[in-house]
Design a protein around this motif. Sequence first.
Motif, PDB file in Angstrom:
ATOM      1  N   GLU A  24      -7.975  -5.699   0.056  1.00 38.43           N
ATOM      2  CA  GLU A  24      -7.849  -7.086  -0.413  1.00 38.43           C
ATOM      3  C   GLU A  24      -7.667  -8.036   0.769  1.00 38.43           C
ATOM      4  OE1 GLU A  24      -4.779  -7.182  -3.400  1.00 38.43           O
ATOM      5  OE2 GLU A  24      -6.116  -6.310  -4.915  1.00 38.43           O
ATOM      6  N   TYR A  25      -6.873  -7.614   1.745  1.00 38.48           N
ATOM      7  CA  TYR A  25      -6.679  -8.441   2.932  1.00 38.48           C
ATOM      8  C   TYR A  25      -7.989  -8.603   3.693  1.00 38.48           C
ATOM      9  CZ  TYR A  25      -5.119 -10.035   7.480  1.00 38.48           C
ATOM     10  OH  TYR A  25      -4.982 -10.758   8.635  1.00 38.48           O
ATOM     11  N   GLN A  33      -4.127  -2.966  -0.983  1.00 34.69           N
ATOM     12  CA  GLN A  33      -3.615  -4.065  -0.163  1.00 34.69           C
ATOM     13  C   GLN A  33      -4.501  -4.299   1.059  1.00 34.69           C
ATOM     14  OE1 GLN A  33       0.262  -2.250   0.465  1.00 34.69           O
ATOM     15  NE2 GLN A  33       1.261  -4.058  -0.437  1.00 34.69           N
ATOM     16  N   TRP A  73       0.253   0.093   4.346  1.00 33.30           N
ATOM     17  CA  TRP A  73      -0.292  -0.629   3.206  1.00 33.30           C
ATOM     18  C   TRP A  73      -0.956   0.378   2.277  1.00 33.30           C
ATOM     19  CZ3 TRP A  73      -3.458  -5.169   5.758  1.00 33.30           C
ATOM     20  CH2 TRP A  73      -2.576  -6.088   6.322  1.00 33.30           C
TER      21      TRP A  73
END
Length: 100
Positions: free
Chosen positions: A87-88, A84, A80
């Motif tokens: 944000e996850y 990413q 990632w």
Amino acid sequence: MESVNFSEVIAQTDIEMELRGWTTDQGREYLKKTYGKRSHFLLTQVELLDFLQYLASQPTPTLDEIIIAKINVEIQWLWWTQKQGWEYIKKIMGSDRVFC
């Protein structure tokens, strides 16, 4: 020069790297740049002791810095981007609980 137990010094370098939040890749890069070798197993006794002394002289990061570094490594292993991954994490933890 007094004989040194390589296995003990290598173990200590591993501990010092861990304490400072260094990844294996960071250690490998430093060794290649400084000694032209990819592993601390390939260092001479003098180089190994020099590397250990260098690590011990570096500031120890805060717990937050270590956690962030470990999370960033896990994000890389997942292939990632940093964006990413964070944000996850914000999504599953709630954005008010994430410290970066």
